[in-house]
Design an enzyme around this catalytic site. Structure first.
Site, PDB file in Angstrom:
ATOM      1  N   ASP A   9      -6.165  -6.888   2.228  1.00  0.00           N
ATOM      2  CA  ASP A   9      -5.358  -8.006   2.908  1.00  0.00           C
ATOM      3  C   ASP A   9      -6.429  -8.407   3.620  1.00  0.00           C
ATOM      4  OD1 ASP A   9      -3.205  -7.760   1.671  1.00  0.00           O
ATOM      5  OD2 ASP A   9      -2.187  -6.295   3.136  1.00  0.00           O
TER       6      ASP A   9
ATOM      7  N   ARG B  46      -7.192  -5.516  -4.047  1.00  0.00           N
ATOM      8  CA  ARG B  46      -7.295  -6.608  -3.212  1.00  0.00           C
ATOM      9  C   ARG B  46      -6.790  -6.345  -1.698  1.00  0.00           C
ATOM     10  NH1 ARG B  46      -2.779 -10.772  -5.697  1.00  0.00           N
ATOM     11  NH2 ARG B  46      -0.974  -9.409  -5.535  1.00  0.00           N
TER      12      ARG B  46
ATOM     13  N   ARG C 256      -0.296   0.337   5.242  1.00  0.00           N
ATOM     14  CA  ARG C 256       0.068  -0.164   6.729  1.00  0.00           C
ATOM     15  C   ARG C 256       1.306   0.179   6.966  1.00  0.00           C
ATOM     16  NH1 ARG C 256      -1.998  -5.930   6.647  1.00  0.00           N
ATOM     17  NH2 ARG C 256      -1.082  -5.955   8.740  1.00  0.00           N
TER      18      ARG C 256
END
Length: 252
Positions: A54, A52, A198
């Protein structure tokens, strides 16, 4: 006859709340599921992704599986039909038949992400790369990035309060590359934690700015504490670019 298929797609994530279906926003998974249900006339069809991404994160290549009878469509015909239903920011590239027990998420052996940054304002890459407003030392950042392969527990780069059973990952590649007038951080691992790439990029940028040493970066990893790492880099620079599988799960 019903079978299981891997669907390979790409998307610009700017307009979506992420890959996974959410109660309060439009997701890529929801749009793809609706398109498949419409084209194949199967209201119960479900789509399961390899992971998944973001909100705001992009994919040059995402893989998902679904079970369906193609209803007389060839794989190429179904790809063309789906693309005629999908919006401009989602595209299906191909379908591949797989074993009935193949799983887009659990059978993946590696995933590769890229994080793109530019050093000057670029209107043609707005929303597709993060802009750096200060000079950074990419040599130091690469020195720190090499440390990732020495560790397995990446709690320091994980989103807090997730439901995963382990924060262990095997990073096989991590480096910054210059491509023309942009820099790209390329990282590959067997799996990734929520927000991991990130958070890694944001912490490496602290090294590049001289606010953190390479030894400090090592200490962040060893602390297993998200509060010790840097701020997560913006979503728009991140792309999922590859997902790898063993050959034996494919039937054609």
């Amino acid at each position: 006859m019903k079978g299981r298929y891997f669907l390979y797609c790409a998307y610009n994530g700017a307009a979506y709340c992420g890959w996974q279906i959410q109660p309060n926003g439009l997701s890529v998974q929801e749009v793809l599921t609706k398109a498949l249900r419409t084209v194949l006339r199967d209201p119960a069809l479900d789509v399961v992704g390899a992971g998944r991404t973001d909100a705001g994160v992009h994919a040059r290549l995402m893989v998902a599986h679904f079970d369906a009878d193609l209803g007389g469509f060839s794989s190429d015909e179904l790809v063309a039909k789906l693309n005629s239903f999908l919006p401009a920011d989602i595209a299906v590239h191909r379908l591949r038949a797989v074993r009935a027990d193949a799983h887009a998420r659990f059978d993946a052996t590696a995933r590769r992400y890229e994080y793109h940054v530019v050093l000057a304002k670029d209107v043609f890459r707005s929303g597709l790369a993060a802009r750096l407003h200060h000079a950074v030392d990419f040599g130091k950042m690469n020195e720190a990035a090499r440390l990732l392969a020495d560790y397995r527990d990446f709690t320091s780069f994980s989103k807090l309060h997730t439901d995963v059973k382990t924060n262990n990952c095997v990073v096989t590649h991590a480096c910054w590359q210059q491509r023309g007038d942009e820099w790209v951080f390329v990282i590959e691992a067997d799996r990734f934690l929520r927000n991991m790439v990130r958070a890694v990029v944001g912490t490496l940028l602290e090294v590049g700015k001289g606010k953190m040493s390479v030894d400090d970066f090592r200490a962040v990893i060893e602390a297993k504490d998200r509060c010790r790492a840097g701020t997560s880099a913006p979503a728009q620079g991140l792309f999922l670019v590859d997902v790898k599988y063993p050959d034996e799960i494919f039937v054609q």
